[in-house]
Design a protein around this motif. Structure first.
Motif, mmCIF file in Angstrom:
data_model
loop_
_atom_site.group_PDB
_atom_site.id
_atom_site.type_symbol
_atom_site.label_atom_id
_atom_site.label_comp_id
_atom_site.label_asym_id
_atom_site.label_seq_id
_atom_site.Cartn_x
_atom_site.Cartn_y
_atom_site.Cartn_z
ATOM 1 N N PRO A 180 -3.333 36.437 -51.125
ATOM 2 C CA PRO A 180 -4.587 36.706 -51.821
ATOM 3 C C PRO A 180 -5.157 38.067 -51.444
ATOM 4 N N SER A 181 -6.184 38.473 -52.138
ATOM 5 C CA SER A 181 -6.844 39.750 -51.866
ATOM 6 C C SER A 181 -7.336 39.784 -50.420
ATOM 7 N N GLY A 182 -7.071 40.891 -49.745
ATOM 8 C CA GLY A 182 -7.520 41.026 -48.360
ATOM 9 C C GLY A 182 -6.573 40.424 -47.342
ATOM 10 N N SER A 183 -5.418 39.883 -47.784
ATOM 11 C CA SER A 183 -4.507 39.229 -46.834
ATOM 12 C C SER A 183 -3.659 40.243 -46.065
ATOM 13 N N GLY A 184 -3.708 41.527 -46.460
ATOM 14 C CA GLY A 184 -2.979 42.549 -45.712
ATOM 15 C C GLY A 184 -1.768 43.124 -46.425
ATOM 16 N N LYS A 185 -1.647 42.864 -47.720
ATOM 17 C CA LYS A 185 -0.461 43.304 -48.460
ATOM 18 C C LYS A 185 -0.318 44.821 -48.469
ATOM 19 N N SER A 186 -1.399 45.523 -48.855
ATOM 20 C CA SER A 186 -1.300 46.985 -48.914
ATOM 21 C C SER A 186 -1.106 47.570 -47.522
ATOM 22 N N THR A 187 -1.730 46.963 -46.534
ATOM 23 C CA THR A 187 -1.566 47.425 -45.154
ATOM 24 C C THR A 187 -0.096 47.320 -44.746
ATOM 25 N N LEU A 188 0.513 46.179 -45.058
ATOM 26 C CA LEU A 188 1.924 45.980 -44.723
ATOM 27 C C LEU A 188 2.790 47.052 -45.386
HETATM 28 N N1 LIG Z 1 -8.726 51.798 -43.755
HETATM 29 C C1 LIG Z 1 -9.270 50.611 -43.436
HETATM 30 N N2 LIG Z 1 -10.288 50.492 -42.576
HETATM 31 C C2 LIG Z 1 -10.824 49.306 -42.267
HETATM 32 N N3 LIG Z 1 -10.397 48.139 -42.784
HETATM 33 C C3 LIG Z 1 -9.395 48.169 -43.675
HETATM 34 C C4 LIG Z 1 -8.784 49.401 -44.056
HETATM 35 N N4 LIG Z 1 -7.808 49.128 -44.952
HETATM 36 C C5 LIG Z 1 -7.828 47.785 -45.124
HETATM 37 N N5 LIG Z 1 -8.763 47.209 -44.355
HETATM 38 C C6 LIG Z 1 -9.040 45.757 -44.257
HETATM 39 O O1 LIG Z 1 -7.840 45.092 -43.930
HETATM 40 C C7 LIG Z 1 -7.715 43.872 -44.646
HETATM 41 C C8 LIG Z 1 -6.438 43.888 -45.470
HETATM 42 O O2 LIG Z 1 -6.560 44.874 -46.500
HETATM 43 P P1 LIG Z 1 -5.402 45.167 -47.538
HETATM 44 O O3 LIG Z 1 -5.810 46.340 -48.334
HETATM 45 O O4 LIG Z 1 -4.111 45.270 -46.808
HETATM 46 O O5 LIG Z 1 -5.434 43.843 -48.414
HETATM 47 P P2 LIG Z 1 -4.598 43.495 -49.733
HETATM 48 O O6 LIG Z 1 -3.871 42.222 -49.446
HETATM 49 O O7 LIG Z 1 -3.816 44.657 -50.182
HETATM 50 O O8 LIG Z 1 -5.773 43.173 -50.790
HETATM 51 P P3 LIG Z 1 -5.822 43.455 -52.394
HETATM 52 O O9 LIG Z 1 -5.036 42.339 -53.030
HETATM 53 O O10 LIG Z 1 -7.281 43.307 -52.694
HETATM 54 O O11 LIG Z 1 -5.285 44.809 -52.655
HETATM 55 C C9 LIG Z 1 -8.980 43.745 -45.481
HETATM 56 O O12 LIG Z 1 -9.881 42.928 -44.777
HETATM 57 C C10 LIG Z 1 -9.494 45.164 -45.571
HETATM 58 O O13 LIG Z 1 -10.895 45.190 -45.679
#
Ligand SMILES: Nc1ncnc2c1ncn2[C@@H]1O[C@H](COP(=O)(O)OP(=O)(O)OP(=O)(O)O)[C@@H](O)[C@H]1O
Ligand SMILES: [Mg+2]
Lengths: 194, 238
Positions: free
Chosen positions: B41-49
């Motif tokens: 889901p959104s915010g689960s860390g996908k883009s971070t990974l």
């Molecule tokens: N540069 C940053 N600084 C602080 N917190 C961050 C940063 N980037 C991401 N986060 C936090 O890390 C968590 C994971 O974010 P991420 O962008 O990886 O989610 P996601 O799964 O890609 O979500 P989405 O589906 O909405 O794109 C979120 O709680 C987000 O707020």
């Protein structure tokens, strides 16, 4: 799946023999909805009885060798059926929904884990359908349409699980907050008033 | 061969009370020719990974290996070369350069990698043609539809000799027909030997993968079993 209307649809393309109808019916639907082919012949008999199709074979000859043709009434029946929405007004009793509902209310059960077990199974099924689509959908329009229908149906269930997961997560966070907060004060006035 | 390996990767953003644990002990491997979807889901860390796998960002803890080599041991230059040469990245918001045409956007990574302009542009045009965009090669991103922009972003990510393709929500706001077209392109890249990771919340997209890894609150909680090949699923030809 209405065998009756599927047969009318096949006959609306032109007259066909009983055996041919059976084969085409199997070829076009069998891969996605396996069906009892014996029903094809009984359904043809009923269609003839209701004057929706006509046959030119001997009265009691074998069904396989009879030729069948759609009648005017049959064409009208088919057109009306295509435009009639199926009844989707009352929600079906859904076993998966019930399982997650129960899990969410049982103490000691991790409902999100239950949701995940179902999500994994559904996504695996979707992978198999998608693999079929990747290799076969362009060969056959009917097959592509049927596979898409299955994928959208499963996708909707996964999306419901995702929404349920979010709802359960929020509810458990709120419960934690509520447990930590002091007990609410009793409204005094309400107690004092006669 | 393994093209990508994450070993117990964690990522913490911020510190003190503002700390966000975006990833926690994530381990996964991707082989060449394999497409892995990371679903969450959104915010689960996908883009971070994905940004960590693409060496765009460093993990707080853990290791990233691309083609067997640890990224943490590389110089800045080596890392930049790895990104240009071996890793194709499709960003969540496409990230095309507005001042360049579609063809220039695609050939840019090749030119940055030292390929002379002419062959680079020819390779870029070929990649666009393969994606059915040959006629739009001279258009600028703001003259393209969302679906066309997405295909340009994919062309840019697969052009050259990439070994790893990373795509963040690659069908974004596209309709399902365009989403399917995008996934067919990514599958085609994987069939030619590239290892791929697609991160998405969308089960239909994820179902194109050989394996689906489920991410929740920054952790890998589950994954699907590898699915059998198409031969065993298709009914024999009649
Ligand atoms: N540069 C940053 N600084 C602080 N917190 C961050 C940063 N980037 C991401 N986060 C936090 O890390 C968590 C994971 O974010 P991420 O962008 O990886 O989610 P996601 O799964 O890609 O979500 P989405 O589906 O909405 O794109 C979120 O709680 C987000 O707020
Ligand atoms: Mg994201």
């Amino acid at each position: 799946m209405s065998i009756r209307h599927a047969l009318l649809a096949l006959l609306s393309e032109g007259p066909k023999y009983g055996l041919q109808l059976r084969q085409e019916f199997e070829a076009r639907t069998g891969e996605v909805w396996p069906l009892n082919v014996g029903q094809v012949y009984t359904t043809l008999q009923r269609l003839e009885r209701d004057s929706l199709v006509e046959s030119d074979g001997a009265e009691d000859g074998p069904q396989t060798q009879k030729g069948f043709r759609i009648t005017g009434d049959g064409e009208a029946e088919l057109a009306a059926w295509l435009l009639t929405p199926p009844d989707l007004s009352s929600p079906p009793r859904d076993e998966l929904v019930i399982k997650v509902l129960i899990a969410a209310q049982l103490p000691g059960v991790d409902a999100r884990q239950v949701a995940q077990a179902h999500r994994r199974y559904l996504v695996q099924l979707m992978q198999e359908w998608t693999r079929l689509k990747e290799y076969a959908a362009d060969r056959d329009l009917g097959f592509g349409l049927a596979v898409d229908a299955e994928l959208f149906r499963l996708d909707a269930v996964v999306r419901w699980l995702d929404a349920a997961d979010g709802r359960i997560k929020r509810a458990s966070l709120e419960r934690l907050d509520a447990d930590r907060a002091p007990l609410p004060k009793l409204p005094r006035k309400a107690v004092v008033r006669p | 061969m393994t093209v990508l390996e994450l070993r117990e990767v964690s990522k913490v953003y911020g510190d003190g009370p503002a700390e966000v644990h975006a990833l926690a002990d994530v381990s996964m491997t991707v082989d060449d020719g394999e497409l892995v979807a990371v679903m969450g889901p959104s915010g689960s860390g996908k883009s971070t990974l994905l940004t960590i796998a693409g060496t765009l960002e460093e993990p707080t803890r853990g290791q990233v290996l691309v083609g067997g080599a640890a990224v943490s041991g590389m110089s800045r230059n080596d890392r930049a070369r790895l990104r240009r040469r071996s890793i194709g990245y499709v960003f969540q918001d496409f990230n095309l350069l507005a001042g360049l045409t579609a063809a220039e956007n695609v050939s840019l990574p090749l030119e940055l990698d030292g390929m002379p302009g002419k062959p680079a542009r020819a390779a870029g045009l070929r990649a666009l043609e393969e994606l059915g965009l040959g006629e739009r090669a001279a258009s600028f991103p703001d003259e393209l539809s969302g679906g066309e922009r997405q295909r340009v972003a994919i062309a840019r990510a697969v052009v050259g000799e990439r070994r790893l393709l990373l795509a963040d929500e690659p069908s974004g706001a596209l309709d399902s027909a365009n989403g399917e077209a995008v996934m067919r392109l990514i599958r085609a890249a994987c069939h030619s030997g590239v290892g791929g990771v697609v991160v998405t919340h969308d089960a239909q997209l994820a179902s194109w993968a050989d394996r689906v890894v489920f991410l929740r609150d920054g952790r890998v909680v589950d994954q699907t079993a590898p699915i059998p090949g198409p031969e065993s699923l298709l009914a024999p030809e009649r």
